[in-house]
Design an enzyme around this catalytic site. Structure first.
Site, PDB file in Angstrom:
ATOM      1  N   ASP A  42      -2.280  66.062 -44.932  1.00 36.20           N
ATOM      2  CA  ASP A  42      -3.508  65.967 -44.117  1.00 36.20           C
ATOM      3  C   ASP A  42      -3.202  66.152 -42.595  1.00 36.20           C
ATOM      4  OD1 ASP A  42      -6.071  65.655 -43.500  1.00 36.20           O
ATOM      5  OD2 ASP A  42      -5.890  63.576 -43.589  1.00 36.20           O
ATOM      6  N   ASP A  83      -6.267  75.711 -34.520  1.00 35.54           N
ATOM      7  CA  ASP A  83      -5.447  76.409 -33.403  1.00 35.54           C
ATOM      8  C   ASP A  83      -5.668  77.934 -33.812  1.00 35.54           C
ATOM      9  OD1 ASP A  83      -3.344  77.178 -31.676  1.00 35.54           O
ATOM     10  OD2 ASP A  83      -2.209  75.439 -32.261  1.00 35.54           O
ATOM     11  N   THR A 118      -1.080  81.050 -35.633  1.00 31.45           N
ATOM     12  CA  THR A 118      -0.602  79.745 -35.689  1.00 31.45           C
ATOM     13  C   THR A 118      -0.738  78.855 -36.866  1.00 31.45           C
ATOM     14  OG1 THR A 118      -0.495  79.665 -33.131  1.00 31.45           O
ATOM     15  CG2 THR A 118      -0.028  77.533 -34.408  1.00 31.45           C
ATOM     16  N   LYS A 160      -1.287  60.868 -49.741  1.00 28.45           N
ATOM     17  CA  LYS A 160      -1.707  61.663 -48.648  1.00 28.45           C
ATOM     18  C   LYS A 160      -0.597  61.399 -47.472  1.00 28.45           C
ATOM     19  CE  LYS A 160      -4.919  60.307 -45.619  1.00 28.45           C
ATOM     20  NZ  LYS A 160      -4.887  60.807 -44.345  1.00 28.45           N
ATOM     21  N   LYS A 177      -4.797  68.499 -40.473  1.00 29.23           N
ATOM     22  CA  LYS A 177      -5.948  69.098 -39.955  1.00 29.23           C
ATOM     23  C   LYS A 177      -5.518  69.895 -39.274  1.00 29.23           C
ATOM     24  CE  LYS A 177      -8.473  64.701 -40.421  1.00 29.23           C
ATOM     25  NZ  LYS A 177      -7.351  63.838 -41.080  1.00 29.23           N
ATOM     26  N   ARG A 188      -6.083  51.969 -46.438  1.00 30.74           N
ATOM     27  CA  ARG A 188      -6.065  50.330 -46.246  1.00 30.74           C
ATOM     28  C   ARG A 188      -6.287  49.379 -47.245  1.00 30.74           C
ATOM     29  NH1 ARG A 188      -8.162  51.329 -40.000  1.00 30.74           N
ATOM     30  NH2 ARG A 188      -9.294  52.900 -41.417  1.00 30.74           N
ATOM     31  N   THR A 238     -15.159  60.892 -40.677  1.00 34.64           N
ATOM     32  CA  THR A 238     -16.059  59.819 -41.077  1.00 34.64           C
ATOM     33  C   THR A 238     -15.999  58.709 -40.257  1.00 34.64           C
ATOM     34  OG1 THR A 238     -13.987  59.000 -42.239  1.00 34.64           O
ATOM     35  CG2 THR A 238     -15.538  60.033 -43.594  1.00 34.64           C
TER      36      THR A 238
END
Length: 237
Positions: free
Chosen positions: A62, A67, A71, A36, A64, A214, A123
């Protein structure tokens, strides 16, 4: 578009340095199902950086997108034409016209089209955060409302918190793909995520893809951390 293997883990390469991202991705090539790349990496390195670091694995772009419809459609077309991602995210809160425009743009690529995935509720947000920005719904209600909207607009799936998996699966059916961040193995800390779950519980609960950053990328030995997570998932997969 590269098809996913039976490994449901997308590792989040959330860093801006292309050399370290390339090395990290290469080390994880045999351990995860896909990679990702989000806004931090994309802003620093652009499509060329994604191509360089992608290692030929299924790609979750990713971005997100949120708009006006034209676009967003243009962004989906540009990303699909050059990068052939497996998944691209848009914000469900962009509304029906925007969601349909994204779906139509992706459909132009036929069977190799990217799957459009709608972000419901981040999240990092809890109910108090949603109230502070003016939403009248709690996180579960809002996630379901946005996922139903996405489904009605032809979107392929949604990003949701682990705690909304069962609810969205029940609301949207078995074919609606659920992409789940906020995944933390039992021995890791939550960081800035507020609604988390272990990989095993999320997959058993009905998630299709797990986004893990992480706990893998900040580990002393990222390939070993990824391997341990994926091995633990095999009985449930």
């Amino acid at each position: 578009m590269l098809q996913m293997t039976n490994n449901p883990v997308f590792c989040a390469i959330d860093r801006d340095d292309i050399a370290s991202a390339r090395a990290l991705a290469a080390s994880l090539r045999a351990e995860v199902g896909g990679l990702k790349f989000g806004k931090e990496f994309f802003a620093a390195n652009g499509p060329a950086g994604v191509e360089e670091a992608g290692q030929g694995l299924p790609l979750f772009l990713d971005l997100k997108l949120h708009d006006i419809p034209n676009t967003v459609a243009g962004a989906v077309r540009a990303a699909a034409a050059r990068l052939r991602p497996t998944l691209i995210t848009v914000h469900a809160s962009g509304g029906p016209a925007m969601l349909r425009a994204a779906v139509e743009a992706a459909a132009a690529f036929g069977p190799s089209r990217p799957r459009i995935i709608a972000v419901t509720v981040l999240t990092s947000l809890d109910d108090a955060d949603l109230k502070a920005v003016g939403f009248a719904f709690d996180s579960g209600d809002l996630a379901e409302r946005l996922a139903r909207l996405a489904l009605d607009c032809g979107v392929d799936g949604a990003v949701c918190s682990p705690h909304e998996i069962g609810r969205l699966r029940g609301a949207c059916g078995p074919d609606f793909k659920l992409v789940v961040p906020g995944i933390r193995p039992s021995n890791s800390i939550a960081d800035d995520q507020k609604r988390v779950m272990t990989p095993e519980a999320a997959l058993a609960g009905g998630a299709d893809y797990l986004v893990i950053g992480r706990p893998i990328t900040a580990a002393e030995d990222p390939p070993a951390a990824a391997r341990a997570i994926c091995q633990a998932l095999r009985p449930a997969a």
